[in-house]
Design an enzyme around this catalytic site. Structure first.
Site, PDB file in Angstrom:
ATOM      1  N   ASN A 115       0.799  -1.236   0.000  1.00  0.00           N
ATOM      2  CA  ASN A 115       0.000   0.000   0.000  1.00  0.00           C
ATOM      3  C   ASN A 115       0.831   1.285   0.000  1.00  0.00           C
ATOM      4  O   ASN A 115       0.446   2.263  -0.629  1.00  0.00           O
ATOM      5  CB  ASN A 115      -1.032  -0.005   1.139  1.00  0.00           C
ATOM      6  CG  ASN A 115      -0.415  -0.089   2.495  1.00  0.00           C
ATOM      7  OD1 ASN A 115       0.668  -0.648   2.664  1.00  0.00           O
ATOM      8  ND2 ASN A 115      -1.083   0.457   3.491  1.00  0.00           N
ATOM      9  N   GLY A 188       2.425  -5.831   7.385  1.00  0.00           N
ATOM     10  CA  GLY A 188       1.399  -6.485   6.571  1.00  0.00           C
ATOM     11  C   GLY A 188       0.187  -6.835   7.408  1.00  0.00           C
ATOM     12  O   GLY A 188      -0.058  -6.227   8.454  1.00  0.00           O
ATOM     13  N   SER A 189      -0.540  -7.835   6.960  1.00  0.00           N
ATOM     14  CA  SER A 189      -1.800  -8.171   7.623  1.00  0.00           C
ATOM     15  C   SER A 189      -1.570  -8.969   8.915  1.00  0.00           C
ATOM     16  O   SER A 189      -0.532  -9.632   9.077  1.00  0.00           O
ATOM     17  CB  SER A 189      -2.669  -8.987   6.671  1.00  0.00           C
ATOM     18  OG  SER A 189      -1.983 -10.160   6.310  1.00  0.00           O
ATOM     19  N   GLU A 210       4.305  -5.065  12.279  1.00  0.00           N
ATOM     20  CA  GLU A 210       3.514  -3.841  12.048  1.00  0.00           C
ATOM     21  C   GLU A 210       2.275  -4.283  11.281  1.00  0.00           C
ATOM     22  O   GLU A 210       2.331  -4.487  10.063  1.00  0.00           O
ATOM     23  CB  GLU A 210       4.339  -2.836  11.220  1.00  0.00           C
ATOM     24  CG  GLU A 210       5.556  -2.282  11.941  1.00  0.00           C
ATOM     25  CD  GLU A 210       5.204  -1.194  12.944  1.00  0.00           C
ATOM     26  OE1 GLU A 210       4.111  -0.630  12.868  1.00  0.00           O
ATOM     27  OE2 GLU A 210       6.040  -0.917  13.819  1.00  0.00           O
ATOM     28  N   CYS A 244      -2.953   1.677   6.405  1.00  0.00           N
ATOM     29  CA  CYS A 244      -3.131   0.859   7.616  1.00  0.00           C
ATOM     30  C   CYS A 244      -3.775   1.645   8.756  1.00  0.00           C
ATOM     31  O   CYS A 244      -4.494   1.081   9.571  1.00  0.00           O
ATOM     32  CB  CYS A 244      -1.799   0.282   8.056  1.00  0.00           C
ATOM     33  SG  CYS A 244      -0.569   1.551   8.357  1.00  0.00           S
ATOM     34  N   GLU A 334     -10.889  -5.446   8.902  1.00  0.00           N
ATOM     35  CA  GLU A 334     -10.323  -4.187   8.420  1.00  0.00           C
ATOM     36  C   GLU A 334     -10.793  -3.944   6.978  1.00  0.00           C
ATOM     37  O   GLU A 334     -10.715  -4.852   6.148  1.00  0.00           O
ATOM     38  CB  GLU A 334      -8.794  -4.311   8.446  1.00  0.00           C
ATOM     39  CG  GLU A 334      -8.068  -3.092   7.978  1.00  0.00           C
ATOM     40  CD  GLU A 334      -6.541  -3.326   7.909  1.00  0.00           C
ATOM     41  OE1 GLU A 334      -6.084  -4.469   8.056  1.00  0.00           O
ATOM     42  OE2 GLU A 334      -5.825  -2.340   7.701  1.00  0.00           O
TER      43      GLU A 334
END
Ligand code: NAD
Length: 459
Positions: A115, A188-189, A210, A244, A334
């Site tokens: 992203n 990431g996720s 993160e 995020c 999310e």
């Protein structure tokens, strides 16, 4: 996969030469990186435009300038950070000396998402290099233009054993994760974060994770709705909602909900016009998989604004959903896209309970002019960070640590926090041969409690 194995081996060999222990070496590498980022500004913007349809101004602010700010600050401050830190020494150890050394971990692996594919690959690398590690970046395959550019920029300009980019999809990443690293920094996720943590456990490799989550955005009746709507629309629809720390949903006090809805609708027309598909200032969804995931969230939703989509162009208009509830599909995970559900509250304790029932978010935003309310929200909820009256601002400060908590991650970085994340705090106590307190040596029967008495006196 032999080439990957060779690359990782090269990193370890380079690290073992001790070259990265030299602060001047680290600074030279960071200066080189800074020059590269400036020289490649146009190419970075072009790659981001191809990957995400990012407007150049957005790319400049959120990807290029962000990284340059970290580089400038790190270069200015790192001489102080690297110095061993002198600390007190207990009287028992007189005349000893105690220091904390900031030792590099060694070979660092950075895995980044798509992203903010430039910023999120390079920003952690700055801290890792400043702390004296060798670094491998594995960028996301989904932002392929940026990944290729990163490979070119880094691999053509740095010693491959010191700093390199490895390209690959899930299979390659799994292979890399099977190798031994000294530190893994993953962005990431939450779902993939768990895979990373399991893989790193095999080698007892420390990690920073993160991750993401649903960042709540609370508005109360004292908020300035004009400014609130503008700031929320900017933060949410920046990068087409693929941020995020974007406001995931709005939780607005019922008495001002209608007024807020009107304000944000009008702001969106001011920002992107009546046809956002034509706006040069609005991005695109990364790929068809995410486009399909997001458009499904619109099924049966109460669309108050937007809702237009174009699959061929990966376009989803800035969309506001009215009357959202916790049972809706859009409230289960999310969102990570340009869809903004609006819920309402009328009891602050219930509002806090609702938030605390869900996984801890990466960010939480509160818009209010009521100090007591703001204080209560900060104290009674848990999140990676909080921005009051302006979303995203806390992550742009080099003076604040950025990271998640619980499901939104562990560890943090930015500014000096990056340096400390990539450094092991090594305790060093220096003593002389004399005095040599004999009371501590066996046979203990001889000392008749002398040692105990000494300890009692000095403690
Ligand atoms: P992702 O977890 O799918 O992918 C991130 C990285 O992991 C990529 O490099 C990818 O190649 C790799 N990967 C994916 N699946 C893997 C697997 N099975 N095994 C090993 N590696 C794998 O995340 P994404 O879709 O690129 O990014 C979106 C997510 O990242 C969102 O949840 C968002 O909130 C989060 N995010 C967090 C931050 C932050 O700073 N906390 C920043 C940006 C994005």
């Amino acid at each position: 996969m032999q080439h990957l194995k060779k690359q990782i081996k090269q990193q370890r060999e380079f690290y073992n030469t001790q070259k990265t222990k030299n602060t001047a070496f680290r600074k030279t590498q960071l200066k080189k990186l800074k020059k590269l980022v400036t020289d490649y500004e146009k190419e970075i913007q072009e790659a981001l435009q191809k990957d995400l349809g990012k407007p150049n101004f957005e790319s400049y602010l959120a990807e290029i300038e962000f990284v340059l700010q970290e580089l400038r600050y790190t270069l200015k401050k790192m001489d102080n950070w690297v110095k061993p830190q002198k600390v007190n020494t207990p009287v028992l150890h007189f005349p000893g000396k105690s220091h904390i050394y900031h030792e590099p971990f060694g070979c660092v692996l950075i895995i980044s998402p798509w992203n903010y594919p430039f910023h999120l690959a390079i920003a952690p690398a700055i801290g890792a290099i400043a702390a004296g590690n060798s670094v491998i970046i594995k960028p996301s395959e989904h932002a392929s233009e940026t990944a290729l550019l990163l490979e070119k920029m880094i691999n053509q300009n740095f010693e491959p054993g010191f700093f390199c980019v490895i390209l690959g999809e899930i299979e390659e990443t799994r292979f890399i994760l099977g190798q031994k690293f000294d530190y893994i920094f993953f962005t990431g996720s939450t779902q993939v974060g768990k895979i990373i943590m399991k893989a790193s456990a095999e080698h007892l490799t420390p990690v920073t994770l993160e991750l993401g989550g649903k960042s709540p955005t609370i508005i109360d009746s004292t908020a300035n709705l004009e400014v609130t709507a503008k700031r929320i629309a900017w933060a949410k629809f920046h990068n087409a909602g693929q941020t995020c720390v974007a406001p995931d949903y709005i939780y607005v006090e019922d008495s001002v909900k209608d007024a807020f809805m009107e304000k944000i609708k009008s702001v969106l027309v001011d920002f992107y016009g009546t046809n956002s598909l034509e706006s040069p200032d609005y991005g695109r969804i990364i790929n068809k998989r995410h486009f399909d995931r997001l458009t499904k969230l619109l099924d049966n939703a109460d669309i108050a604004f937007g809702g237009q989509t174009n699959r061929e162009k990966n376009f989803i208009a800035p969309t506001i959903l009215n009357n959202a509830s916790w049972d809706d599909a859009v409230m289960q995970e999310e969102i990570f896209g340009p869809i903004l559900p609006v819920l309402e509250w009328n009891d602050e304790n219930d509002l806090i309970q609702q938030i605390n029932r869900r996984p801890k978010p990466l960010a939480l935003y509160v818009f209010s002019d009521n100090k007591t309310f703001i204080k209560k929200i900060i104290q009674e909820t848990s999140s990676g960070g909080v921005s009051v009256n302006e979303p995203l601002s806390h992550i742009t400060s080099v003076h604040l640590p950025f990271g998640g908590v619980g499901d939104s991650g562990m560890g943090n970085y930015h500014g000096k926090y990056s340096f400390y994340t990539f450094s092991h705090a090594k305790s060093v106590m220096r003593k002389r041969f004399y005095p040599d307190l004999s009371a501590k040596y066996p046979p203990f029967s001889k000392i008749n409690g002398t040692m105990k008495k000494i300890l009692k006196i000095i403690s």
